[in-house]
Design an enzyme around this catalytic site. Structure first.
Site, PDB file in Angstrom:
ATOM      1  N   GLU A  32      -9.274   5.570 -10.492  1.00 39.04           N
ATOM      2  CA  GLU A  32     -10.116   4.569 -11.149  1.00 39.04           C
ATOM      3  C   GLU A  32     -10.876   5.193 -12.320  1.00 39.04           C
ATOM      4  O   GLU A  32     -10.984   4.586 -13.382  1.00 39.04           O
ATOM      5  CB  GLU A  32     -11.108   3.970 -10.126  1.00 39.04           C
ATOM      6  CG  GLU A  32     -11.996   2.883 -10.681  1.00 39.04           C
ATOM      7  CD  GLU A  32     -13.368   3.361 -11.111  1.00 39.04           C
ATOM      8  OE1 GLU A  32     -14.094   2.578 -11.731  1.00 39.04           O
ATOM      9  OE2 GLU A  32     -13.719   4.525 -10.833  1.00 39.04           O
ATOM     10  N   GLU A  33     -11.363   6.389 -12.132  1.00 38.84           N
ATOM     11  CA  GLU A  33     -12.180   7.046 -13.158  1.00 38.84           C
ATOM     12  C   GLU A  33     -11.378   7.481 -14.386  1.00 38.84           C
ATOM     13  O   GLU A  33     -11.957   7.775 -15.418  1.00 38.84           O
ATOM     14  CB  GLU A  33     -12.903   8.271 -12.570  1.00 38.84           C
ATOM     15  CG  GLU A  33     -13.925   7.937 -11.508  1.00 38.84           C
ATOM     16  CD  GLU A  33     -15.219   7.359 -12.059  1.00 38.84           C
ATOM     17  OE1 GLU A  33     -15.418   7.378 -13.285  1.00 38.84           O
ATOM     18  OE2 GLU A  33     -16.026   6.880 -11.249  1.00 38.84           O
ATOM     19  N   ASP A  55     -16.854  -1.990  -5.794  1.00 40.22           N
ATOM     20  CA  ASP A  55     -17.206  -0.704  -6.392  1.00 40.22           C
ATOM     21  C   ASP A  55     -18.706  -0.549  -6.224  1.00 40.22           C
ATOM     22  O   ASP A  55     -19.333  -1.363  -5.545  1.00 40.22           O
ATOM     23  CB  ASP A  55     -16.801  -0.662  -7.871  1.00 40.22           C
ATOM     24  CG  ASP A  55     -16.562   0.770  -8.366  1.00 40.22           C
ATOM     25  OD1 ASP A  55     -17.289   1.695  -7.936  1.00 40.22           O
ATOM     26  OD2 ASP A  55     -15.656   0.967  -9.191  1.00 40.22           O
TER      27      ASP A  55
END
Length: 177
Positions: A32-33, A55
């Protein structure tokens, strides 16, 4: 914490399986990052009718976080529903209805064009996947001492569980209906 929330929501759904009216796909994605590649791959492969994404978000009652810039989000004040960007207005409205009916307290956050979460990777797939981001307020994000409220965690699990149970097989989130 997201993996824990997903696992607990799935456990709740398993315990209440006889109430389920829709198929459920769950993913705890990777990367995701660095671009949301895990969420992009899984959503492209399965093209779900809707996506509930979780999240963390900044609890802005944390020292050093500007409420003027990020809005007011309090630790222990409930999960946040995101408005704008990759958050489909009909999915968000559906979540608001579920929370009201189940008496689950939520906070609200505005987001710009991008949420900076996997919601972006999911929402913009192919012809679009109606998506909504439900966030857990977190203090000291990206540090070794992150802090969350267990009541917020439990409420987020309940939102995910009750929203899936409230979905109907022929439910549409089209803005054209």
């Amino acid at each position: 914490i997201g993996g824990y929330i997903i696992a607990k929501a799935l456990k709740n759904l398993s315990d209440r399986r006889s109430e389920l009216k829709v198929n459920v796909i769950a993913a705890n994605s990777t990367q995701e990052e660095v671009g949301g590649f895990g969420a992009r791959t899984i959503s492209y492969r399965f093209m779900p009718d809707a996506a509930l994404v979780t999240d963390v978000t900044h609890a802005t009652d944390t020292p050093g976080i500007s409420q003027q810039e990020h809005g007011e989000v309090n630790l222990g004040g409930g999960p946040t529903l995101q408005h704008g960007g990759a958050n489909h207005p009909k999915v968000v409205a559906f979540l608001e209805e579920v929370c009201e009916k189940q008496e689950i307290t939520v906070q609200h956050e505005a987001t710009s064009v991008r949420t900076g979460t996997d919601t972006d990777s999911i929402f913009y797939q192919q012809t679009g996947i109606p998506s909504a981001l439900i966030s857990l307020p977190l203090r000291y994000m990206h540090s070794p001492v992150e802090l969350a409220s267990m009541s917020d965690v439990d409420d987020l699990i309940n939102i995910m569980t009750e929203a899936v149970l409230a979905m109907e097989p022929d439910q549409s989130f089209s803005v054209f209906e």
